[in-house]
Write a protein that holds these residues in place. Structure first.
Motif, short mmCIF file in Angstrom:
data_model
loop_
_atom_site.label_atom_id
_atom_site.label_comp_id
_atom_site.label_asym_id
_atom_site.label_seq_id
_atom_site.Cartn_x
_atom_site.Cartn_y
_atom_site.Cartn_z
N ALA A 185 11.43 58.28 4.86
CA ALA A 185 12.72 57.66 4.56
C ALA A 185 12.89 56.36 5.33
N GLN A 186 12.43 56.34 6.59
CA GLN A 186 12.53 55.11 7.38
C GLN A 186 11.69 54.00 6.76
N ALA A 187 10.51 54.34 6.31
CA ALA A 187 9.64 53.34 5.68
C ALA A 187 10.28 52.79 4.40
N ARG A 188 10.86 53.68 3.62
CA ARG A 188 11.52 53.22 2.39
C ARG A 188 12.72 52.34 2.73
N TYR A 189 13.45 52.73 3.78
CA TYR A 189 14.61 51.93 4.18
C TYR A 189 14.18 50.53 4.62
N ASP A 190 13.13 50.44 5.40
CA ASP A 190 12.64 49.13 5.85
C ASP A 190 12.21 48.28 4.65
N LEU A 191 11.63 48.94 3.66
CA LEU A 191 11.23 48.21 2.46
C LEU A 191 12.45 47.66 1.71
N THR A 192 13.50 48.46 1.64
CA THR A 192 14.70 47.98 0.94
C THR A 192 15.36 46.82 1.69
N VAL A 193 15.27 46.82 3.01
CA VAL A 193 15.80 45.68 3.78
C VAL A 193 15.05 44.41 3.41
N ALA A 194 13.71 44.50 3.32
CA ALA A 194 12.92 43.34 2.93
C ALA A 194 13.25 42.90 1.51
N GLN A 195 13.46 43.87 0.62
CA GLN A 195 13.82 43.53 -0.77
C GLN A 195 15.17 42.83 -0.84
N GLU A 196 16.11 43.25 -0.01
CA GLU A 196 17.42 42.61 0.00
C GLU A 196 17.30 41.16 0.49
N ILE A 197 16.49 40.94 1.52
CA ILE A 197 16.30 39.57 2.02
C ILE A 197 15.69 38.69 0.94
N GLN A 198 14.69 39.20 0.23
CA GLN A 198 14.07 38.43 -0.85
C GLN A 198 15.05 38.17 -1.98
N ALA A 199 15.85 39.17 -2.34
CA ALA A 199 16.83 39.00 -3.41
C ALA A 199 17.87 37.96 -3.03
N GLN A 200 18.28 37.93 -1.75
CA GLN A 200 19.24 36.94 -1.30
C GLN A 200 18.65 35.53 -1.40
N GLN A 201 17.37 35.39 -1.04
CA GLN A 201 16.72 34.08 -1.14
C GLN A 201 16.62 33.63 -2.60
N GLN A 202 16.32 34.56 -3.48
CA GLN A 202 16.24 34.22 -4.91
C GLN A 202 17.60 33.81 -5.46
N LEU A 203 18.65 34.46 -4.99
CA LEU A 203 19.99 34.08 -5.44
C LEU A 203 20.35 32.68 -4.94
N ASP A 204 20.03 32.39 -3.68
CA ASP A 204 20.30 31.04 -3.15
C ASP A 204 19.57 29.98 -3.97
N SER A 205 18.31 30.28 -4.29
CA SER A 205 17.52 29.33 -5.08
C SER A 205 18.10 29.15 -6.48
N ALA A 206 18.56 30.24 -7.10
CA ALA A 206 19.15 30.17 -8.44
C ALA A 206 20.44 29.36 -8.42
N ILE A 207 21.23 29.49 -7.37
CA ILE A 207 22.45 28.70 -7.25
C ILE A 207 22.12 27.21 -7.18
N LEU A 208 21.11 26.87 -6.39
CA LEU A 208 20.71 25.47 -6.27
C LEU A 208 20.17 24.94 -7.60
N ALA A 209 19.43 25.76 -8.32
CA ALA A 209 18.86 25.33 -9.59
C ALA A 209 19.95 25.01 -10.60
N LEU A 210 20.97 25.85 -10.68
CA LEU A 210 22.06 25.58 -11.61
C LEU A 210 22.88 24.38 -11.15
N GLY A 211 23.10 24.27 -9.84
CA GLY A 211 23.84 23.11 -9.34
C GLY A 211 23.12 21.81 -9.58
N GLN A 212 21.80 21.84 -9.58
CA GLN A 212 21.03 20.63 -9.86
C GLN A 212 21.28 20.14 -11.28
N ILE A 213 21.46 21.06 -12.21
CA ILE A 213 21.71 20.68 -13.60
C ILE A 213 23.13 20.18 -13.80
N THR A 214 24.09 20.87 -13.20
CA THR A 214 25.50 20.51 -13.43
C THR A 214 25.95 19.35 -12.56
#
Length: 440
Positions: A185-214
């Motif tokens: 369970a600890q290993a799975r939890y650590d993996l989900t923490v890493a996934q959340e960090i990656q998802a946050q970075q992807q969201l930041d990038s997506a915000i910048l991509a849309l802002g570049q167009i508008t």
């Protein structure tokens, strides 16, 4: 993370707040502010000037000139033993007006015809940029929604695994499970923490991509409805879509116009061997006060001229060979574009068909995974399942939900790409998708 981006991320994670803007409003902002479409618009405006410039060579050419001079002559001459001084000074003025009119100039006529093709090319290129903007807006919009879904899913999965970790620790403390369950369970939890960090970075990038167009801060976006209609392509025949694409695809039209322009270029080059005929009218008014006797003259003339090129060092023949090679290059590019359009249209058609099937399949996978998780949780309580089984079932469920969310966006983008391949993509297509957004 920029505060604005964090606020947007929160708004996207709360569907009740995400209804301030919609897809068409983002498109309107992009139309006004996107630098790519602005550059394409200016390029079109510059290119359409080729026709009036080419036409100008066939219209009357009017020019005028004015010369002013001051002259002074001093000296002497002798006559009959007497020396006479010379001291002349005065102004010289000349006004000239000339009109030239081409009567026969095949090269200029060919350039005018070529300019017409160039204007058509400029218009087609701009229309292609407009369609590309429609796709870029939809891709950026749904890309941002998808990134938001992934972050929300990653956060929910982390919270669920965290609960499992706490339960595993408690069960271990009372002797109901082994330490391996806690470690897993600890290993799975650590993996989900890493996934959340990656998802946050992807969201930041997506915000910048849309802002570049508008070109503006990205407002809260209206999310897509959970259940969307999944109609088959109309007509439901890939060959008919290919036929429409061969008639209307803008990339293919651009390649065809480039080939036509190159063909006109051969005609322009060959016209360098032909004679030209033109007429010139001239008017001259001259006044001179610098001589012994002031003079004033006025003249006018009309001249018909014929020019026959004889030899230009081989430049004309070289220009013809160059134009033929360019025409052959554009012909090959046209055939390549035709093959590419046929392949991409069939791919887009299959993307719509299989995309709809994937949405249905992933939706069913969510239902099945939910049932499997409930069964695993029940089994854990009665001792027929382990904590690892529950973790696996949770991971499977959240993966199915992410796949389902993304498959909806992929399906809608496939519909737009199919219409773009056929050359029929328009703002009204975005408006149709806009109706599928919650709160639109």
């Amino acid at each position: 993370m920029h505060p604005l981006h964090r606020l947007l991320a929160i708004a996207l994670l709360l569907p009740g707040l995400a209804h301030a803007n919609d897809l068409m409003r983002i498109y309107e902002l992009a139309t006004a502010n996107d630098t790519t479409i602005q550059a394409a618009r200016h390029a079109r405006d510059a290119a359409v000037e080729a026709k009036p410039q080419a036409r100008a060579a066939l219209l009357p050419q009017l020019s005028s000139g004015y010369n002013y001079g001051y002259a002074k002559t001093t000296g002497s001459f002798e006559q009959g033993g007497t020396t006479f001084p010379i001291d002349n000074k005065g102004n010289d003025e000349t006004l000239t007006v000339t009109v030239n009119q081409a009567i026969v100039n095949v090269a200029s006529w060919r350039r005018l015809q070529q300019a017409g093709e160039q204007v058509a090319l400029a218009q087609a290129t701009y229309r292609s940029a407009e369609q590309a903007l429609l796709l870029r807006v939809a891709e950026a919009y749904f890309g941002l929604l998808g990134a938001s879904d992934n972050l929300r899913s990653a956060q929910a999965e982390k919270a669920a695994v965290e609960r499992q970790l706490e339960q595993a620790k408690k069960r271990f403390e009372v002797g109901l499970s082994a330490i391996t369950d806690v470690q897993e369970a600890q290993a799975r939890y650590d993996l989900t923490v890493a996934q959340e960090i990656q998802a946050q970075q992807q969201l930041d990038s997506a915000i910048l991509a849309l802002g570049q167009i508008t070109g503006t801060p990205v407002p809260p976006l209206a999310p897509l409805a959970q259940d969307i209609p999944l109609p088959s392509p109309d007509p439901a025949d890939a060959n008919r879509w290919v036929g429409d694409a061969l008639d209307g695809n803008l990339d293919l039209l651009i390649a065809s116009l480039n080939r036509n322009i190159a063909e006109r270029g051969i005609q322009v080059a060959r016209a360098g061997h032909l004679p030209t005929v033109g007429v010139q009218g001239a008017y001259r008014d001259s006044t001179s006060e610098s001589g012994s006797f002031p003079q004033e003259t006025e003249s006018s003339s009309v001249t018909l001229g014929v020019t026959l090129p004889l030899f230009a060092g081989g430049a004309t023949q070289s220009a013809v060979r160059q134009s033929i090679a360019t025409r052959d290059q554009r012909t090959a590019e046209l055939e390549g574009a035709r093959r590419q359009v046929e392949r991409s249209t069939r791919d887009a058609y299959q993307g719509v068909v299989t995309g709809a099937a994937r949405v249905r399949a992933f939706k069913q996978a969510v239902v099945s995974s939910t049932t499997a998780l409930e069964a695993s949780e029940t089994g854990l309580e009665v001792g027929t399942r382990t904590a690892v089984d529950v973790l696996n079932a949770q991971q499977q469920l959240y993966a199915a939900r992410r796949n389902y969310d993304q498959s909806r966006y992929d399906y809608l983008l496939s519909v737009l790409r199919l219409k773009a391949a056929a050359g029929s993509l328009a703002p009204s297509d975005l408006a149709e998708l806009d109706r599928l957004l919650v709160g639109s």
